[in-house]
Motif scaffolding. Structure first.
Motif, mmCIF file in Angstrom:
data_model
loop_
_atom_site.group_PDB
_atom_site.id
_atom_site.type_symbol
_atom_site.label_atom_id
_atom_site.label_comp_id
_atom_site.label_asym_id
_atom_site.label_seq_id
_atom_site.Cartn_x
_atom_site.Cartn_y
_atom_site.Cartn_z
ATOM 1 N N GLY A 248 0.815 -1.208 0.000
ATOM 2 C CA GLY A 248 0.000 0.000 0.000
ATOM 3 C C GLY A 248 0.847 1.257 0.000
ATOM 4 N N SER A 249 1.995 1.203 0.639
ATOM 5 C CA SER A 249 2.904 2.351 0.668
ATOM 6 C C SER A 249 3.492 2.597 -0.717
ATOM 7 C CB SER A 249 4.026 2.106 1.674
ATOM 8 O OG SER A 249 3.500 1.939 2.984
ATOM 9 N N VAL A 250 3.767 1.518 -1.442
ATOM 10 C CA VAL A 250 4.295 1.646 -2.798
ATOM 11 C C VAL A 250 3.223 2.238 -3.711
ATOM 12 C CG1 VAL A 250 5.338 0.416 -4.744
ATOM 13 C CG2 VAL A 250 5.825 -0.317 -2.398
ATOM 14 N N MET A 251 1.979 1.810 -3.520
ATOM 15 C CA MET A 251 0.883 2.365 -4.314
ATOM 16 C C MET A 251 0.735 3.868 -4.093
ATOM 17 S SD MET A 251 -1.979 -0.627 -3.780
ATOM 18 C CE MET A 251 -1.481 -2.348 -3.878
ATOM 19 N N LYS A 252 0.869 4.302 -2.855
ATOM 20 C CA LYS A 252 0.773 5.732 -2.557
ATOM 21 C C LYS A 252 1.857 6.515 -3.284
ATOM 22 C CE LYS A 252 -1.480 5.559 1.976
ATOM 23 N NZ LYS A 252 -1.351 5.868 3.423
ATOM 24 N N ALA A 253 3.055 5.944 -3.328
ATOM 25 C CA ALA A 253 4.152 6.605 -4.030
ATOM 26 C C ALA A 253 3.856 6.712 -5.521
ATOM 27 C CB ALA A 253 5.452 5.839 -3.802
ATOM 28 N N ALA A 254 3.301 5.644 -6.082
ATOM 29 C CA ALA A 254 2.984 5.650 -7.514
ATOM 30 C C ALA A 254 1.883 6.656 -7.838
ATOM 31 C CB ALA A 254 2.565 4.253 -7.952
ATOM 32 N N GLU A 255 0.927 6.784 -6.925
ATOM 33 C CA GLU A 255 -0.189 7.699 -7.154
ATOM 34 C C GLU A 255 0.238 9.158 -7.199
ATOM 35 O OE1 GLU A 255 -2.727 6.592 -3.962
ATOM 36 O OE2 GLU A 255 -3.518 4.800 -4.976
ATOM 37 N N GLU A 256 1.374 9.452 -6.605
ATOM 38 C CA GLU A 256 1.872 10.823 -6.585
ATOM 39 C C GLU A 256 2.718 11.147 -7.817
ATOM 40 O OE1 GLU A 256 3.941 11.170 -2.897
ATOM 41 O OE2 GLU A 256 2.099 11.273 -1.690
ATOM 42 N N LYS A 257 2.902 10.155 -8.685
ATOM 43 C CA LYS A 257 3.694 10.341 -9.898
ATOM 44 C C LYS A 257 2.810 10.154 -11.126
ATOM 45 C CE LYS A 257 7.631 10.456 -7.517
ATOM 46 N NZ LYS A 257 8.565 11.612 -7.473
ATOM 47 N N GLN A 258 3.329 10.496 -12.258
ATOM 48 C CA GLN A 258 2.628 10.285 -13.516
ATOM 49 C C GLN A 258 3.149 9.028 -14.204
ATOM 50 O OE1 GLN A 258 0.070 12.066 -14.925
ATOM 51 N NE2 GLN A 258 -0.018 13.285 -13.036
ATOM 52 N N ASN A 259 2.215 8.205 -14.661
ATOM 53 C CA ASN A 259 2.564 7.012 -15.440
ATOM 54 C C ASN A 259 3.528 6.068 -14.716
ATOM 55 O OD1 ASN A 259 1.012 7.926 -17.700
ATOM 56 N ND2 ASN A 259 2.701 9.312 -18.224
ATOM 57 N N LYS A 260 3.286 5.880 -13.433
ATOM 58 C CA LYS A 260 4.057 4.920 -12.650
ATOM 59 C C LYS A 260 3.117 3.816 -12.181
ATOM 60 C CE LYS A 260 7.850 7.309 -13.033
ATOM 61 N NZ LYS A 260 8.974 6.846 -13.896
ATOM 62 N N TRP A 261 3.639 2.599 -12.137
ATOM 63 C CA TRP A 261 2.768 1.446 -11.909
ATOM 64 C C TRP A 261 3.267 0.545 -10.783
ATOM 65 C CZ3 TRP A 261 -1.786 1.552 -14.333
ATOM 66 C CH2 TRP A 261 -1.900 2.337 -15.480
ATOM 67 N N VAL A 262 2.327 -0.250 -10.279
ATOM 68 C CA VAL A 262 2.601 -1.231 -9.232
ATOM 69 C C VAL A 262 2.033 -2.577 -9.670
ATOM 70 C CG1 VAL A 262 2.226 -1.874 -6.811
ATOM 71 C CG2 VAL A 262 2.424 0.549 -7.454
ATOM 72 N N ILE A 263 2.740 -3.628 -9.358
ATOM 73 C CA ILE A 263 2.189 -4.976 -9.528
ATOM 74 C C ILE A 263 1.870 -5.494 -8.134
ATOM 75 C CG2 ILE A 263 2.683 -7.357 -10.219
ATOM 76 C CD1 ILE A 263 4.449 -6.169 -12.448
ATOM 77 N N GLY A 264 0.602 -5.830 -7.924
ATOM 78 C CA GLY A 264 0.155 -6.312 -6.624
ATOM 79 C C GLY A 264 0.565 -7.754 -6.380
ATOM 80 N N VAL A 265 0.169 -8.276 -5.209
ATOM 81 C CA VAL A 265 0.625 -9.620 -4.852
ATOM 82 C C VAL A 265 -0.440 -10.392 -4.071
ATOM 83 C CG1 VAL A 265 1.644 -9.058 -2.603
ATOM 84 C CG2 VAL A 265 2.680 -10.868 -3.993
ATOM 85 N N ASP A 266 -0.380 -11.692 -4.191
ATOM 86 C CA ASP A 266 -1.212 -12.659 -3.463
ATOM 87 C C ASP A 266 -2.655 -12.693 -3.939
ATOM 88 O OD1 ASP A 266 0.909 -13.530 -1.879
ATOM 89 O OD2 ASP A 266 0.505 -12.087 -0.299
ATOM 90 N N VAL A 267 -3.317 -11.530 -3.940
ATOM 91 C CA VAL A 267 -4.702 -11.441 -4.420
ATOM 92 C C VAL A 267 -4.775 -10.325 -5.457
ATOM 93 C CG1 VAL A 267 -5.669 -12.274 -2.250
ATOM 94 C CG2 VAL A 267 -5.368 -9.822 -2.596
ATOM 95 N N ASP A 268 -5.876 -10.253 -6.178
ATOM 96 C CA ASP A 268 -6.065 -9.194 -7.169
ATOM 97 C C ASP A 268 -6.232 -7.861 -6.434
ATOM 98 O OD1 ASP A 268 -6.664 -7.558 -9.266
ATOM 99 O OD2 ASP A 268 -8.415 -8.686 -9.952
ATOM 100 N N GLN A 269 -5.224 -7.005 -6.513
ATOM 101 C CA GLN A 269 -5.243 -5.732 -5.789
ATOM 102 C C GLN A 269 -5.643 -4.551 -6.672
ATOM 103 O OE1 GLN A 269 -1.200 -5.876 -4.005
ATOM 104 N NE2 GLN A 269 -2.237 -6.250 -2.056
ATOM 105 N N ARG A 270 -6.197 -4.858 -7.808
ATOM 106 C CA ARG A 270 -6.598 -3.826 -8.765
ATOM 107 C C ARG A 270 -7.455 -2.742 -8.136
ATOM 108 N NH1 ARG A 270 -7.832 -3.788 -14.443
ATOM 109 N NH2 ARG A 270 -9.592 -2.441 -14.945
#
Length: 372
Positions: A248-270
């Motif tokens: 979730g911390s990585v997602m927050k970092a990506a949300e503050e940038k443009q065109n940056k992505w995260v791949i989730g884990v274990d379950v569908d975190q879409r």
């Protein structure tokens, strides 16, 4: 006198009924003891809990979860014992940290079934010295009341790395929670998938780079967000966050940038963030559900470990329809299905030896891995 005795009898009866009612209120046949985090961690615990909850609701059974006070074997054991005292017939334990606890509990409670995800019972508490929980020789017995389930995380990681490079990304990142076997396999597979795609696309040597690290934590932390933001700021396009709630911390970092992505884990975190490109998933919920069905419907005994891989749909990316790929611009379901079949039929074999992994060597010439 008769009235007094009658009144006393009624009071006693009421007390008994209240006691029985109280017991019924505390009786939960199915239980889950959480690992690090909670049942709404959007990751490992939650995936297992959703499988238990669905089974309980489908079969009209009572269920409850228990959260240990601390991350110790004693706390895990005590939480499981509370569950058993409250009527648990089956206790689900998600994570390798329960291995010592289940080794102890399987003998102490032979009439209770234990589903251990990502682990197998043993009494070893220090792998360097081989010290054991009971001071005796190392013991790896799996009693027939234990159902030990592993997943081929390396294959799920492979699909994530393959998809990233096929999508056109060349600057990748991997942030694992801790360097434990399941997470290490995710990371190794991610490197291998990126390399396979780079070879398939005939990219130049060194065309793909990957920063690689372990956060030593599975929980959200501002420091994780800062680190991810720094990676994104220096060119990283996507980070595979195999780190439980810390993702979730990585997602927050990506949300503050443009065109940056995260791949989730274990379950569908879409649903957790618009930045989640896809997720490397394990069939946590369905494997718990199916194991409960084996216990209650088929009467199947435990006593062995099984690994769920691509051949049984145990791991992969979310791929129910084209909609699962709508955040990609280039990679699609058809390409995913094709590479999945190659892994499934054995044409592609993903390396899974977690003993002293050499991440740099795994990347070969095509993927330059920098371990931080």
């Amino acid at each position: 006198m008769k009235k007094s005795r009658l009144l006393a009898g009624l009071v006693l009866l009421a007390g008994i009924m209240l006691s029985v009612t109280g017991c019924r209120e505390k009786t939960y046949k199915l239980a889950l003891v959480t690992d690090v985090g909670t049942i709404n961690d959007k990751s490992f615990n939650q995936g297992a809990w959703e499988g238990l909850e669905k089974y309980a609701k489908d079969k009209k059974m009572t269920y409850q979860y228990y959260q240990p006070k601390q991350q110790t074997t004693n706390d895990y054991v005590e939480s499981a014992k509370v569950a058993i005292e409250n009527g648990a017939e089956v206790v689900v334990t998600p994570g390798y940290l329960f291995e010592n606890a289940i080794w102890q509990l399987q003998t102490e409670h032979p009439d209770v079934k234990f589903i251990l995800l990502d682990g197998s019972p043993h009494n070893v508490i220090d792998w360097d010295t081989m010290a054991t929980l009971d001071g005796e020789d190392p013991n790896y017995d799996i009693k027939d009341n234990v159902y030990s389930i592993f997943y081929a995380e390396e294959e799920a990681g492979f699909y994530a790395g393959y998809a990233s490079v096929k999508e056109g990304m060349r600057d990748l990142g991997f942030m694992g929670g801790m360097a434990v076997p399941a997470v290490v396999r995710f990371g190794m597979g991610y490197i291998e998938g990126a390399k396979y795609a780079a070879n398939e696309l005939e990219l130049d040597d060194g065309a793909v780079t990957m920063k690689y690290t372990y956060l030593n934590s599975f929980i959200p932390d501002a420091a994780h967000q800062t680190k991810a933001a720094a990676w994104y700021g220096t060119g990283t396009e996507v980070i595979f966050a195999a780190a439980g709630g810390a993702g979730g911390s990585v997602m927050k970092a990506a949300e503050e940038k443009q065109n940056k992505w995260v791949i989730g884990v274990d379950v569908d975190q879409r649903a957790e963030s618009r930045t989640v490109l896809t997720s490397a998933i394990k069939s946590l919920g369905s494997s718990v559900y199916q194991t409960l069905d084996k216990i209650y419907k088929d009467g199947v005994k435990g006593g062995t470990s099984e690994t769920l891989d691509s051949t049984v749909g145990g791991v992969g990316l979310p791929a129910k329809s084209d909609a699962d790929f709508d955040r990609f611009q280039n990679f699609n379901k058809e390409q995913y299905d094709a590479v999945y079949e190659l892994v499934k039929n054995g044409t592609i074999t993903v390396y899974d030896d977690v003993e002293d992994p050499d991440y740099v060597a795994l990347g070969g010439a095509k993927v330059v891995v920098t371990v931080e």
